[in-house]
Each structure stands twice: as structure tokens, then as C-alpha cells.
Design a protein around this motif. Structure first.
Motif, PDB file in Angstrom:
ATOM      1  N   LEU A 377      -9.057   4.674  33.962  1.00  0.00           N
ATOM      2  CA  LEU A 377     -10.491   4.454  34.141  1.00  0.00           C
ATOM      3  C   LEU A 377     -10.932   3.273  33.284  1.00  0.00           C
ATOM      4  O   LEU A 377     -10.357   3.032  32.211  1.00  0.00           O
ATOM      5  N   PRO A 378     -11.954   2.525  33.697  1.00  0.00           N
ATOM      6  CA  PRO A 378     -12.445   1.407  32.871  1.00  0.00           C
ATOM      7  C   PRO A 378     -13.085   1.941  31.582  1.00  0.00           C
ATOM      8  O   PRO A 378     -13.910   2.867  31.621  1.00  0.00           O
ATOM      9  N   ASN A 379     -12.712   1.351  30.437  1.00  0.00           N
ATOM     10  CA  ASN A 379     -13.172   1.851  29.135  1.00  0.00           C
ATOM     11  C   ASN A 379     -14.692   1.873  29.016  1.00  0.00           C
ATOM     12  O   ASN A 379     -15.278   2.795  28.440  1.00  0.00           O
ATOM     13  N   LYS A 380     -15.357   0.844  29.527  1.00  0.00           N
ATOM     14  CA  LYS A 380     -16.814   0.764  29.397  1.00  0.00           C
ATOM     15  C   LYS A 380     -17.488   1.956  30.051  1.00  0.00           C
ATOM     16  O   LYS A 380     -18.399   2.580  29.480  1.00  0.00           O
ATOM     17  N   VAL A 381     -17.041   2.310  31.260  1.00  0.00           N
ATOM     18  CA  VAL A 381     -17.632   3.432  31.991  1.00  0.00           C
ATOM     19  C   VAL A 381     -17.297   4.742  31.300  1.00  0.00           C
ATOM     20  O   VAL A 381     -18.133   5.648  31.177  1.00  0.00           O
ATOM     21  N   VAL A 382     -16.077   4.868  30.816  1.00  0.00           N
ATOM     22  CA  VAL A 382     -15.647   6.078  30.121  1.00  0.00           C
ATOM     23  C   VAL A 382     -16.529   6.334  28.907  1.00  0.00           C
ATOM     24  O   VAL A 382     -17.033   7.452  28.697  1.00  0.00           O
ATOM     25  N   ASN A 383     -16.746   5.325  28.101  1.00  0.00           N
ATOM     26  CA  ASN A 383     -17.553   5.493  26.890  1.00  0.00           C
ATOM     27  C   ASN A 383     -18.982   5.882  27.229  1.00  0.00           C
ATOM     28  O   ASN A 383     -19.592   6.737  26.575  1.00  0.00           O
ATOM     29  N   GLN A 384     -19.523   5.265  28.263  1.00  0.00           N
ATOM     30  CA  GLN A 384     -20.893   5.575  28.691  1.00  0.00           C
ATOM     31  C   GLN A 384     -21.009   7.032  29.118  1.00  0.00           C
ATOM     32  O   GLN A 384     -21.959   7.737  28.742  1.00  0.00           O
ATOM     33  N   ILE A 385     -20.063   7.516  29.899  1.00  0.00           N
ATOM     34  CA  ILE A 385     -20.092   8.897  30.390  1.00  0.00           C
ATOM     35  C   ILE A 385     -19.888   9.880  29.240  1.00  0.00           C
ATOM     36  O   ILE A 385     -20.588  10.900  29.136  1.00  0.00           O
ATOM     37  N   CYS A 398     -10.411  14.460  27.682  1.00  0.00           N
ATOM     38  CA  CYS A 398      -9.847  13.171  28.066  1.00  0.00           C
ATOM     39  C   CYS A 398      -8.345  13.315  28.259  1.00  0.00           C
ATOM     40  O   CYS A 398      -7.658  13.884  27.414  1.00  0.00           O
ATOM     41  N   TYR A 399      -7.854  12.830  29.346  1.00  0.00           N
ATOM     42  CA  TYR A 399      -6.417  12.799  29.601  1.00  0.00           C
ATOM     43  C   TYR A 399      -5.983  11.347  29.541  1.00  0.00           C
ATOM     44  O   TYR A 399      -6.479  10.510  30.306  1.00  0.00           O
ATOM     45  N   GLN A 400      -5.103  11.056  28.615  1.00  0.00           N
ATOM     46  CA  GLN A 400      -4.773   9.657  28.389  1.00  0.00           C
ATOM     47  C   GLN A 400      -3.342   9.491  27.923  1.00  0.00           C
ATOM     48  O   GLN A 400      -2.682  10.431  27.494  1.00  0.00           O
ATOM     49  N   ARG A 401      -2.889   8.279  28.020  1.00  0.00           N
ATOM     50  CA  ARG A 401      -1.609   7.869  27.449  1.00  0.00           C
ATOM     51  C   ARG A 401      -1.888   6.613  26.635  1.00  0.00           C
ATOM     52  O   ARG A 401      -2.321   5.605  27.179  1.00  0.00           O
ATOM     53  N   GLY A 402      -1.647   6.702  25.342  1.00  0.00           N
ATOM     54  CA  GLY A 402      -2.023   5.605  24.471  1.00  0.00           C
ATOM     55  C   GLY A 402      -3.525   5.433  24.508  1.00  0.00           C
ATOM     56  O   GLY A 402      -4.287   6.382  24.323  1.00  0.00           O
ATOM     57  N   GLU A 403      -3.967   4.240  24.783  1.00  0.00           N
ATOM     58  CA  GLU A 403      -5.397   3.952  24.843  1.00  0.00           C
ATOM     59  C   GLU A 403      -5.966   4.092  26.252  1.00  0.00           C
ATOM     60  O   GLU A 403      -7.177   3.981  26.453  1.00  0.00           O
ATOM     61  N   GLU A 404      -5.092   4.354  27.229  1.00  0.00           N
ATOM     62  CA  GLU A 404      -5.534   4.395  28.629  1.00  0.00           C
ATOM     63  C   GLU A 404      -5.919   5.818  29.040  1.00  0.00           C
ATOM     64  O   GLU A 404      -5.088   6.729  29.014  1.00  0.00           O
ATOM     65  N   ILE A 405      -7.174   6.000  29.432  1.00  0.00           N
ATOM     66  CA  ILE A 405      -7.663   7.296  29.906  1.00  0.00           C
ATOM     67  C   ILE A 405      -7.614   7.299  31.430  1.00  0.00           C
ATOM     68  O   ILE A 405      -8.195   6.430  32.080  1.00  0.00           O
ATOM     69  N   TYR A 406      -6.900   8.270  31.993  1.00  0.00           N
ATOM     70  CA  TYR A 406      -6.756   8.302  33.451  1.00  0.00           C
ATOM     71  C   TYR A 406      -7.525   9.453  34.097  1.00  0.00           C
ATOM     72  O   TYR A 406      -7.561   9.575  35.320  1.00  0.00           O
ATOM     73  N   LYS A 407      -8.171  10.314  33.258  1.00  0.00           N
ATOM     74  CA  LYS A 407      -8.993  11.370  33.838  1.00  0.00           C
ATOM     75  C   LYS A 407      -9.948  11.916  32.781  1.00  0.00           C
ATOM     76  O   LYS A 407      -9.571  12.094  31.622  1.00  0.00           O
ATOM     77  N   LEU A 408     -11.190  12.177  33.217  1.00  0.00           N
ATOM     78  CA  LEU A 408     -12.168  12.881  32.398  1.00  0.00           C
ATOM     79  C   LEU A 408     -12.531  14.186  33.098  1.00  0.00           C
ATOM     80  O   LEU A 408     -12.708  14.211  34.325  1.00  0.00           O
TER      81      LEU A 408
END
Length: 522
Positions: A377-385, A398-408
Motif C-alpha cells: 500500500l502507498p505509505n502516505k495513504v496508510v499513514n492517513q488511514i 498492519c501486515y508488513q514485511r520490512g517497511e512495506e505494508i501490504y494489508k490493513l
């Protein structure tokens, strides 16, 4: 597999009561040799039935299975009439039960001369150890397979013949299904060792041992016709206690519908040709015409987990685990779930070693072979949500690998599981947490939302079960027609609609039932 307006399984049994075998247990071997006159009567009855079926112009597709009292396929007129049936567009398949003793080249030549379609021909072959050897029977099967004919073979589960039946299974091509019928009249039950031995030959043998409760409503798409036109729901249903002259007749009836049948008076369906007519999840790979007993396995099968393979919050049952192990002999098994990878495998732990990969976290993570890919997911949108959700009392996973979040996943703890705040108030909540703008549109084309009960899943717009499955299919060379998908909820509807072979297991909504090619309920 093309969608049809309906399907029906027809069975036909003529007046033939004779066989070229003389098995000690069979009543037909005690009868005198059939006369030419009797054969002419049987031929006339068969032609009458075939003429009826050929005039049966309908949008309802169907198949015809000949189930004789004796051996029919040693008589040329059966091949001629099967050929005539096979030429009709709405008749998808035609076949017969047989001991496989007929002269293959001669009979197939007759079938083809009459314009018969080999691709529609189905044979149910029975091995009789008292009459033929394993080697000779397999030689016949080889000839039949070389003609391009689909068939199954099997035998009665006589305990004393287990070794011969094991030998037969070993000699047959792996793609040929071998069934075992339970032995009627066995005065003592099978031992555990015998049951296991037969189950190793026939993946579905335990279905033979299970009691199948009779229910005429489940057999509404089945019609059994006798030589004189008398009809019933199936081969063992005799329309209650009605006298023959009072029973429904195909040639005198004013309707094609089977609703005129009286209720079945049997308590249980005691043979395969009875219970196979019921819509049962255990027969899904024998569809759409299980009467031929020829399974067709997809190259790959994708399963939703919660509500499909397991009840939410519970582990997989041993019965389901056994079915998956049997299926894994024939098909690659994948998962298609909103659960993250580790949680998904934990849910199916007893069969985790059978899972080839799948679509996880609602498509945010794909795993197959040696590949492992994320759709972040794009970081900007993730942080906003995240900020808006927490401010409004939602839990955020948050489901992520490293810094990349792929599901909220957004959860509202104060709402019970029986309620679905997202389904009823999605627009209002979406605006509060910044997913939707004032006009109700998703604020970013880069995200997609999915409601599952009391959870709101947010993933990349490139994710989702459908896109994930299509990605895996493209990567591994599966065609859409070569896979099956199983689901149960509204979130599975796009998946069920996308793929021709789709199955709704215990669907939670009427819309889910309509989305699937086949519907099964457990």
C-alpha cells in the motif's frame, strides 16, 4: 465449462435380462439364453426411447446412462443408438454400464459409422474376477483408452479378492478412476484392515460405507426410465407403493418435469446410482454428470478458508483434512484468503504440507513455488488511514514485511461479531477515516476495500483474490478452465464469478449461491 440453463441425468433400462458372463452370484446367469424375439423387443424399446430423447428439444442439457440388467454392449443396436444420442447438441454425454467384454474395434467402428461422437462417450466398466483375468481386462481397457473413450472401472469389494483388486489398480493407467462397491449381503462388517485396503484403491470408498439419507427433493434432476416408459426418480426408487399401471410414464406424461413423482419411500440411498444424484460436496469432481462415475480433476484448486474449509475460529476437521489429502493426489492445492500467511497455515495445520501456496492477506501477498511477492500500500495513504482510524476508536492491524505494508485491517472492539458496522455504515465510517471523500468515492485509486463481517480489509487496488489467482495461473501456466475455486461469502463473489468451475460451500448469501457454477451445501 459453459453455463447451462439446467442439467438432467437420464437413466435407461431396457427389457434385456441376459449376460454373456455366468457369475455365480448373478441372477442373469440362471436365465435361459435370450431369444431373437426378446432381443427385437429390447431393440424396439431402446429405439423408442432414443427417438423420444432426440425430439426432446430443450435448453436443458442432459446426459443418458444405460443401466441394463445384464450386458448390453455386446449387441450392436446399443452402439448405434448411443451414437444417435451423441449427435444431439443438448446431450452432453452418453454411456453404459458394461463388463468390457465387447469387441472394441468392431463396436467403436459401428458407433463412429453412425456419426457417434467419441468425446461424448462414457463407459462404466465392471471387473468380474470369476470371468476374466486382470491381464485380459486391462488389455481391453488399453484398447478402449486408445480409442479416446473416457471410462472408469471397478468391482465389488469382496474381501477375498483384495489382492486381485490391488493388482488391477496397479495395472490400470493412473488417470483411470477405480471404484469399489461395498458388498451387499456381507454378514459381518469389513475389518479396519479391509476398509483401509479398499480405501487405498478407491479414494471415495468411505462414501460407499456412509449412510446416504434418501431425499427425493435432492434428486429432482434425475429421471430413470424403463423399457415401457415407466419412470422414477432413480434406479431404486419405485415411486412409493404405487402399482405399475398407476405410475408415471414418459410417453404418456403431459409434462417433462419430475415434480409429478411421488415421494421416495426409501430411508437410504443404498447404491451409487442413487446417492450420486444428490448434490453433495463429496461428488463435486464428478459433476456435472456423476452417474458415469468418472471424476475430472482440475490442475489446481483454490480454497477460501473461514467458512469454506473451517468454521471461523476452529481448526480443520479430520474429515476435511482427509479429503484434501486425497485431492492433493490429483490437483495442486492453493489457498485464497484474507488471512495472513502464518494464520492461514495455522488454520489448516494438519494438511499444511499439502498446500502449494496461494493468495494471502486478501491478495496483498502471493506465494507459489519459490516465489513470494508483495503488493504494498502507498505509505502516505496508510499513514492517513491509521491516524484517522485510531482517533475514532478503531484498532488497526498492519501486515508488513520490512517497511512495506501490504494489508490493513480495521476493527471496532465495541461491536459484537454478529453485527457488521462496516456493512451498514460503510459510507459514514469511510469518510471519518479518510477512505472515502464527500461524494462516496475512494480517495485513492491505489487502494481497495473489502468488508468481512466486523472487519474492514484495506489492500492495494492491484490485490484481491481474483487478481492473485490470475497472477499465479499466468506464472504457472494454468488456464482458467483448468482450475476450481471454492468460497462461501460475499467477498468471494468476484472469485466465484470469474472462474468457470466455482463452488459455493454453505454460502452465507443468496447472491453467493447464484455466483457459483455449482452449489454445494455442507
Amino acid at each position: 465449462m459453459a453455463a447451462k440453463t439446467g442439467i438432467r441425468q437420464w437413466y435407461y433400462r431396457g427389457s434385456l435380462q441376459a449376460c454373456n458372463y455366468d457369475c455365480s452370484y448373478c441372477p442373469f446367469s440362471k436365465r435361459p439364453k435370450i431369444s431373437g424375439y426378446k432381443l427385437e423387443q429390447d431393440e424396439q424399446a431402446l429405439v423408442r426411447f432414443v427417438n423420444y430423447m432426440i425430439r426432446y428439444e430443450s435448453s436443458t442439457h442432459c446426459a443418458v446412462q444405460i443401466v441394463p440388467y445384464g450386458e448390453a454392449l455386446i449387441h450392436t443396436y446399443y452402439w448405434r443408438e448411443m451414437a444417435r444420442l451423441s449427435k444431439k447438441e443438448y446431450i452432453d454425454a452418453v454411456g453404459a454400464q458394461t463388463n468390457m467384454s465387447f469387441p472394441v474395434d468392431k463396436m467403436v467402428a459401428i458407433y463412429q459409422k453412425e456419426g457417434g461422437r467419441i468425446d461424448k462417450l462414457r463407459l462404466w466398466g465392471t471387473f468380474h474376477p470369476q470371468q476374466t483375468s486382470v491381464e485380459d481386462f486391462c488389455a481391453q481397457c488399453d484398447k478402449i483408452e486408445q480409442k479416446g473413450i473416457l471410462f472408469c472401472v471397478g468391482a465389488v469389494g469382496v474381501p477375498e479378492e483384495i489382492e486381485q483388486l490391488k493388482k488391477l489398480r496397479a495395472c490400470l493407467p493412473k488417470n483411470v478412476y477405480m471404484w469399489i462397491n461395498k458388498m451387499d449381503g456381507l454378514k459381518k462388517p469389513y475389518s479396519n484392515a479391509q476398509r483401509q485396503a479398499f480405501a487405498e484403491i478407491d479414494d471415495y470408498f468411505f462414501e460407499e460405507l456412509r449412510q446416504h439419507k434418501a431425499d427425493a427433493k435432492k434428486c429432482a434432476d434425475s429421471c430413470f426410465v424403463e423399457a415401457d416408459g415407466t419412470k422414477s426418480s432413480c434406479v431404486i426408487c419405485k415411486q412409493g407403493n404405487a402399482k405399475r399401471q398407476e405410475r408415471s410414464n414418459l410417453y404418456q406424461s403431459q409434462t417433462e418435469h419430475l415434480t409429478e413423482f411421488r415421494a421416495c419411500v426409501r430411508k437410504n440411498c443404498s447404491c451409487y446410482l442413487a446417492y450420486c444424484n444428490q448434490k453433495d460436496p463429496n461428488s463435486v469432481f464428478f459433476q456435472p454428470y456423476p452417474a458415469f462415475r468418472i471424476p475430472t480433476y482440475p490442475k489446481a484448486v483454490f480454497f477460501d478458508i473461514d467458512g469454506t474449509l473451517v468454521h471461523t475460529g476452529r481448526g480443520i476437521t479430520e474429515d476435511t483434512a482427509q479429503k484434501l489429502r486425497r485431492l492433493a493426489k490429483h490437483s495442486d492445492i492453493y489457498l485464497a484468503t484474507s488471512l495472513p500467511y502464518k494464520d492461514a497455515l495455522r488454520s489448516v495445520k494438519p494438511v499444511a504440507d499439502q498446500i502449494a501456496g496461494g493468495v494471502f492477506a486478501a491478495g496483498g501477498l502471493l506465494r507459489y513455488k519459490e516465489h513470494d511477492s508483495l503488493l504494498p500500500l502507498p505509505n502516505k495513504v496508510v499513514n492517513q488511514i491509521k491516524i484517522a482510524a485510531v482517533q475514532n476508536g478503531f484498532q488497526v492491524r498492519c501486515y508488513q514485511r520490512g517497511e512495506e505494508i501490504y494489508k490493513l485491517t480495521l476493527i471496532k472492539p465495541s461491536i459484537t461479531k454478529k453485527e457488521s458496522i462496516f456493512a451498514t455504515e460503510f459510507d459514514r465510517i469511510g469518510r471519518i477515516i479518510g477512505i472515502l471523500d464527500d461524494s462516496g468515492r475512494v480517495i485513492s485509486p491505489e487502494i481497495a476495500t473489502m468488508v468481512e463481517g466486523n472487519y474492514l480489509q484495506i489492500v492495494s487496488s492491484k490485490a484481491g483474490k481474483v487478481n492473485g489467482i490470475l497472477h499465479i495461473c499466468a506464472a504457472l501456466g494454468y488456464r482458467k478452465e483448468e482450475i476450481a475455486v471454492f468460497g462461501n461469502s460475499e467477498s468471494d463473489i468476484p472469485m466465484l464469478q470469474e472462474f468457470p468451475f466455482s463452488v459455493a460451500i454453505n454460502p452465507s448469501k443468496e447472491a453467493v449461491k447464484k455466483a457459483a457454477t455449482y452449489q454445494y451445501f455442507v
